[in-house]
Write an enzyme that holds these catalytic residues in place. Structure first.
Site, PDB file in Angstrom:
ATOM      1  N   CYS A 158      45.061  15.187  48.086  1.00 34.40           N
ATOM      2  CA  CYS A 158      45.820  14.422  49.071  1.00 34.40           C
ATOM      3  C   CYS A 158      45.182  13.047  49.214  1.00 34.40           C
ATOM      4  O   CYS A 158      43.959  12.946  49.291  1.00 34.40           O
ATOM      5  CB  CYS A 158      45.827  15.161  50.411  1.00 34.40           C
ATOM      6  SG  CYS A 158      46.708  14.283  51.712  1.00 34.40           S
ATOM      7  N   HIS A 200      54.458  19.406  50.075  1.00 31.63           N
ATOM      8  CA  HIS A 200      53.214  18.758  50.508  1.00 31.63           C
ATOM      9  C   HIS A 200      53.530  17.569  51.416  1.00 31.63           C
ATOM     10  O   HIS A 200      52.956  17.422  52.500  1.00 31.63           O
ATOM     11  CB  HIS A 200      52.436  18.303  49.268  1.00 31.63           C
ATOM     12  CG  HIS A 200      51.173  17.554  49.561  1.00 31.63           C
ATOM     13  ND1 HIS A 200      49.929  18.055  49.286  1.00 31.63           N
ATOM     14  CD2 HIS A 200      50.966  16.322  50.117  1.00 31.63           C
ATOM     15  CE1 HIS A 200      49.002  17.179  49.657  1.00 31.63           C
ATOM     16  NE2 HIS A 200      49.613  16.111  50.167  1.00 31.63           N
ATOM     17  N   GLU A 201      54.471  16.716  50.972  1.00 30.58           N
ATOM     18  CA  GLU A 201      54.805  15.520  51.759  1.00 30.58           C
ATOM     19  C   GLU A 201      55.517  15.902  53.048  1.00 30.58           C
ATOM     20  O   GLU A 201      55.302  15.303  54.096  1.00 30.58           O
ATOM     21  CB  GLU A 201      55.656  14.544  50.940  1.00 30.58           C
ATOM     22  CG  GLU A 201      55.012  14.064  49.635  1.00 30.58           C
ATOM     23  CD  GLU A 201      53.611  13.482  49.806  1.00 30.58           C
ATOM     24  OE1 GLU A 201      53.244  13.059  50.923  1.00 30.58           O
ATOM     25  OE2 GLU A 201      52.855  13.479  48.817  1.00 30.58           O
TER      26      GLU A 201
HETATM   27 ZN    ZN Z   1      48.890  14.470  51.295  1.00 30.91          ZN
END
Ligand code: ZN
Length: 239
Positions: A158, A200-201
């Site tokens: 990330c 994830h986003e």
């Molecule tokens: Zn991230």
């Protein structure tokens, strides 16, 4: 999301989900990223909606743009903006277009595969997925995500958690309905790796990070890196 490192082999379910059938019809691979508007809901009986779009009073995000000046940089854990549930975007105006440009620059500079608005300090429901070679980035405003398919583990990084890699379990297929920068609504679905990047986003818009999804071994492996980030954050704010 940072570029993906190695893949962790996990047993795949033999279950042929509705998304797998859809992929067969629509053609495999990145082609699934094209606008799949109009795909029948009955295609995917197993899909479960994650969250409905947040309802917000008109114009209520204006203050994000007066208090936060461009050029915006990527904020790192444990900045509290990463923990806020992001607000829906009401007007796609010059502020939003500027924000998108800032996010694209930040994503390119850090060679990210995707970036969410809270990662540049703006808790609004917007993320961008890098288009890759010769393709445009895809901007998702006020996305609603549905997930399906077998659950697989894969390492994720990330941009807001430098030096940290975590194996995250996620379903392998996703469908997103969102608004584009030109105000039009679109729906995309994929069972390629992007399904993971979208989730994830989307997590960022909910104030969720990959470290919330860590398994025991990663908790241990990343403990020092996390502590270093926490110390750096405290030092930066003079605390
Ligand atoms: Zn991230």
């Amino acid at each position: 999301m940072a570029a993906p490192p190695r893949r962790i082999p996990t047993p795949r379910s033999q279950d042929n989900s509705a998304f797998a059938r859809h992929e067969g019809r629509a053609g495999a691979g990145r082609d699934n990223l094209k606008d799949a508007r109009g795909s029948a809901k009955s295609d995917a009986p197993k899909i479960s909606a994650l969250t409905p779009q947040a309802a917000v009073a008109p114009g209520s995000h204006a203050h994000f743009f007066t208090t936060l000046k461009a050029p915006r940089e990527i904020v790192s854990y444990p900045d509290p903006v990463l923990r806020r549930k992001a607000q829906a975007i009401v007007n796609i105006d010059e502020n939003i277009r500027e924000l998108v440009a800032d996010m694209q620059r930040a994503m390119r500079e850090s060679e990210g595969r995707g970036i969410a608005a809270p990662q540049v300090g703006v808790p609004l429901r917007l993320f961008i997925i890098a288009g890759g070679e010769g393709k445009s980035d895809v901007v998702f405003i006020n996305p609603v995500i549905e997930i399906a398919g077998a659950v697989e583990a894969h390492d994720e990084g990330c941009l807001s958690l430098p030096e940290i890699t975590v194996a995250v379990l996620r379903p392998t297929a996703a469908r997103i309905t969102a608004t584009a920068l030109d105000g039009t609504s679109f729906t995309l679905e994929t069972s390629e790796f992007d399904a993971r990047v979208w989730q994830h986003e989307f997590d960022h818009l909910e104030g969720k990070l990959i470290i919330d999804r860590m398994m025991a071994k990663d908790k241990l492996a990343n403990r020092k890196s996390l502590r270093d980030l926490e110390r750096a954050y405290e030092a930066n704010r003079g605390g």
